[in-house]
Write an enzyme that holds these catalytic residues in place. Structure first.
Site, PDB file in Angstrom:
ATOM      1  N   SER A 243       1.552  -7.142  -0.474  1.00 40.94           N
ATOM      2  CA  SER A 243       0.442  -6.190  -0.527  1.00 40.94           C
ATOM      3  C   SER A 243       0.791  -4.954   0.282  1.00 40.94           C
ATOM      4  O   SER A 243       1.601  -5.021   1.220  1.00 40.94           O
ATOM      5  CB  SER A 243      -0.832  -6.824   0.052  1.00 40.94           C
TER       6      SER A 243
ATOM      7  N   TYR B  90      -5.767 -11.214   6.264  1.00 42.39           N
ATOM      8  CA  TYR B  90      -5.090 -10.925   5.003  1.00 42.39           C
ATOM      9  C   TYR B  90      -3.774 -10.179   5.247  1.00 42.39           C
ATOM     10  O   TYR B  90      -2.737 -10.531   4.675  1.00 42.39           O
ATOM     11  CB  TYR B  90      -6.018 -10.107   4.106  1.00 42.39           C
TER      12      TYR B  90
END
Length: 254
Positions: free
Chosen positions: A138, A151
């Site tokens: 990501s 995350y």
């Protein structure tokens, strides 16, 4: 170009969003796709769609955070050519308001889940004389994003695992790369907006889209196209690299 004829591919989190787009595209390009998802019905639905289009696919329900289950699944599937580690969950929170329970939950799926699949699949790739791994990282592994502590931590680990695997298994003919998407318009985004901004979904969707310098979110199909390239013979000289697909988010927002 970019054909995967008769390649056996495993796609985790393949029941929706980016994983579904990858599974569908790989099948279109001739791969035999094993669609792995925690949601058995979602996996079965993707398999049905692929078969309706003349593709080859098999569905599997599996919790990637459980190593014994992942190992048993990979042994049933047998030697493979491609592994796409796409399964993951999101979390919103800072370091001081992320509970231990939530932190452990994100790590169990986004980090341990990737490790479990690597641990079980690498012997199957080696048995097939090599292959390709793509891990879904990501932009959160590259830059600070507000309230994405757990995350971001997990996706940073995914990027580090990618580099380690690429180096350790180069002589086994196994290539390993990762993809770092920016915001992608998936069912998760729609669900998030419906839960948190009822009645304001369109307004908030426009605001989120504008956080990408290019002015919109990516589509799952665009991420799938990059995964296809990295898993194809045309990318045979590429390993140990992360590929942002972010509409300029990393370089143009800083």
């Amino acid at each position: 170009m970019f054909e995967l004829n008769d390649k056996k591919a495993v796609v985790t989190g393949g029941g929706s969003g980016i994983g579904k787009a990858i599974a569908t595209l790989f099948a279109e390009r001739g791969a035999i796709v094993h669609v792995v998802d925690l949601n058995e019905a979602a996996s079965a639905g993707v398999v049905e769609e692929i078969r309706a289009q003349g593709g080859q696919a098999v569905g599997h329900a599996c919790d990637v955070s459980r190593q014994a289950d992942v190992k048993a699944l990979m042994e049933r599937i047998g030697p493979i050519d491609i592994l796409v580690n796409n399964a993951g969950i999101a979390h919103i929170g800072k370091a001081d308001d992320t509970s231990e329970e939530d932190f452990d939950r994100v790590m169990s799926v986004n980090v341990k889940g990737v490790y479990n699949c690597l641990h079980a699949a690498i012997p199957q790739l080696r048995a097939n004389g090599g292959g390709v791994i793509v891990n879904m990282a990501s932009v959160a592994a590259w830059v600070g994003i507000k309230e994405r502590f757990a995350y971001s931590t997990g996706k940073g680990a995914v990027m580090a695992m990618t580099l380690s695997v690429a180096k350790d298994y180069l002589q086994d003919g196994i290539r390993c790369n990762s993809i770092s998407p920016g915001r992608v318009h998936t069912p998760f985004v729609d669900g998030f907006l419906a839960r948190n901004y009822p009645g304001r979904e369109a307004e908030m969707f426009a605001q989120l889209s504008k956080t990408q310098p290019i002015g919109r979110m990516a589509t799952p199909a665009e991420v799938a196209a990059l995964a296809l390239y990295l898993c194809s013979n045309e990318a045979a000289f590429i390993t140990g690299t992360d590929y942002p697909i972010d509409g300029g988010f990393i370089t143009l927002n800083t």
